[in-house]
Design an enzyme around this catalytic site. Structure first.
Site, short mmCIF file in Angstrom:
data_model
loop_
_atom_site.label_atom_id
_atom_site.label_comp_id
_atom_site.label_asym_id
_atom_site.label_seq_id
_atom_site.Cartn_x
_atom_site.Cartn_y
_atom_site.Cartn_z
N SER A 127 -20.22 -17.11 15.02
CA SER A 127 -19.56 -15.82 15.22
C SER A 127 -18.72 -15.83 16.49
O SER A 127 -19.07 -16.50 17.48
CB SER A 127 -20.64 -14.74 15.33
OG SER A 127 -20.08 -13.55 15.81
N TYR A 152 -29.34 -11.49 18.69
CA TYR A 152 -28.59 -12.00 17.53
C TYR A 152 -27.52 -12.98 18.00
O TYR A 152 -27.42 -14.12 17.50
CB TYR A 152 -27.95 -10.84 16.76
CG TYR A 152 -26.76 -11.27 15.93
CD1 TYR A 152 -26.94 -11.90 14.70
CD2 TYR A 152 -25.44 -11.08 16.39
CE1 TYR A 152 -25.85 -12.32 13.96
CE2 TYR A 152 -24.36 -11.50 15.65
CZ TYR A 152 -24.56 -12.12 14.44
OH TYR A 152 -23.47 -12.55 13.71
N LYS A 156 -26.96 -17.34 17.59
CA LYS A 156 -25.76 -18.07 17.15
C LYS A 156 -25.42 -19.17 18.16
O LYS A 156 -25.12 -20.30 17.80
CB LYS A 156 -24.57 -17.11 16.97
CG LYS A 156 -24.73 -16.14 15.82
CD LYS A 156 -24.77 -16.86 14.46
CE LYS A 156 -25.05 -15.95 13.31
NZ LYS A 156 -25.37 -16.65 12.05
#
Ligand code: UD1
Length: 344
Positions: A127, A152, A156
């Site tokens: 992302s 989160y 990544k």
């Protein structure tokens, strides 16, 4: 042709669109998904679109014996496209352990199985969140990775590092794809994003407001240092994104990668403000949105859009669809959901 590709999270939003593109390109996608945030109906809808029923098994990546069994039963896997992960930014802040466990243990188990069953190629769903607020725009892959704003985002970053380090010291080859803001739905109107509960992301919120499921869209902040005061993002059509995954996995399978771990931005290269997104939705669909400004949302970056030169040159890939097509397809999907497409 070595054409079997495992798609983890293949019944999810980006996963399902990628399964379709893989089938269209002559690959045989095998879906594994724990269905924690998706429906098994998606497999039937994919079959309706392509005429080919993909292999599907309900597998939790954190269950190593179950995953090993899947690899054992399916020989000759050419590669893995790894989408399966928890993705709600806000929830990750309140449930960090759940996010670290699911997203990292899932990846580790996958890499262990890939090593045991001689599957060398992985495409990873990363992302643009890894850039935070970049110092320079458009942001290139060389920009520094900033301190993650959420567990989160951190999963990544850590996942990219795990793939990177493993690829330096083993036969593993990886491509991490840093998505900007995926929106829109398949042209068939049969699959799209399925937010469970109240959506966090802008476009599902727009379409749910337009259809009457939500009273009002809230625009978070009008005092940013941007031309109209609202945040700027690089929205990309989910089908363009799906196509990039096919190109990436093919690059690995064909041995065309230049490094054990490569990273590519996937966006259109154009940024739009929240107000521009709203106006484009209204103009494209003819539906007037009820919206109002509120305070900034904590954790939002002010503006980010991609430099896509690397993906354009090395992958030979370029996003083709514009914001109008993204909004029109998202709206078709919302209307089809309201008409009960998932119940029929
Ligand atoms: C978020 C995540 C990103 C994730 C992406 C896709 C953060 C910091 N980033 O991106 O890591 O990959 O979702 O799931 O959370 N907005 C409104 N009203 C709304 C919803 C959004 O004004 O009801 C605005 C936001 O302030 C933002 C823009 O719309 O400026 C886009 O928001 P959103 O769709 O949630 O995506 P991101 O926050 O960019």
């Amino acid at each position: 042709m070595a054409n079997k590709i495992i798609v983890t999270g293949g019944t999810g939003y980006i996963g399902s669109h990628t399964v379709i593109e893989l089938q269209k390109s002559g690959f045989e996608p095998l879906i594994i998904d724990d269905l924690s945030n998706s429906s098994p109906k998606i497999v039937d809808l994919i079959t309706r679109i392509t005429g080919v029923k993909p292999v599907f098994e309900k597998v939790d990546l954190c269950d190593l014996p179950m995953l090993q069994k899947f690899f054992k039963e399916h020989h000759g896997i050419a590669g893995v496209i790894h989408f399966a992960a928890f993705k709600a930014v806000g929830e990750s802040v309140t449930q960090p352990l759940q996010y670290y466990h699911n997203n990292l243990v899932g990846l580790l188990n996958l890499l262990v199985c890939m090593a045991s069953y001689d599957t060398a190629n992985i495409v990873f769903s990363s992302s643009c969140t890894v850039y935070g607020q970049p110092d320079q725009l458009p942001v290139t892959e060389r920009a520094p990775v900033k301190q993650a704003m959420s567990p989160y985002g951190n999963t990544k970053q850590i996942s990219e590092e795990i793939i990177h380090d493993t690829a330096q010291k083993s036969s593993l080859k990886g491509i991490s794809l840093r998505y900007f803001n995926p929106i829109g739905a398949h042209e068939s109107g049969l699959i799209g994003e399925l937010p469970i509960g109240v959506p966090d992301n802008l476009v599902p919120y727009i379409t749910q407001t337009a259809i009457g499921k939500r009273d009002k869209l809230t625009v978070f902040g009008n005092d940013y240092n941007t031309p109209d005061g609202t945040c700027i993002r690089d929205y990309i059509h989910v089908c363009d994104l799906a196509k990039a995954h096919v190109v990436a996995v093919k690059r690995l399978v064909d041995g065309e990668n230049e490094k054990p771990h490569e990273i590519f931005n996937l966006g259109t290269g154009t940024g739009y403000s929240v107000l521009e997104a709203i106006r484009t939705f209204e103009k494209t669909t003819g539906v007037k949105l009820n919206w109002a400004f509120s305070d900034r949302r904590p954790g939002d970056v002010e503006q980010v859009w991609a430099d896509t030169t690397l993906a354009n040159i090395k992958l030979g890939w370029k996003a083709e669809k514009g914001l109008k097509e993204m909004m029109a397809s998202a709206w078709e999907w919302e209307k089809n959901m309201a008409a009960g497409i998932l119940q029929s």
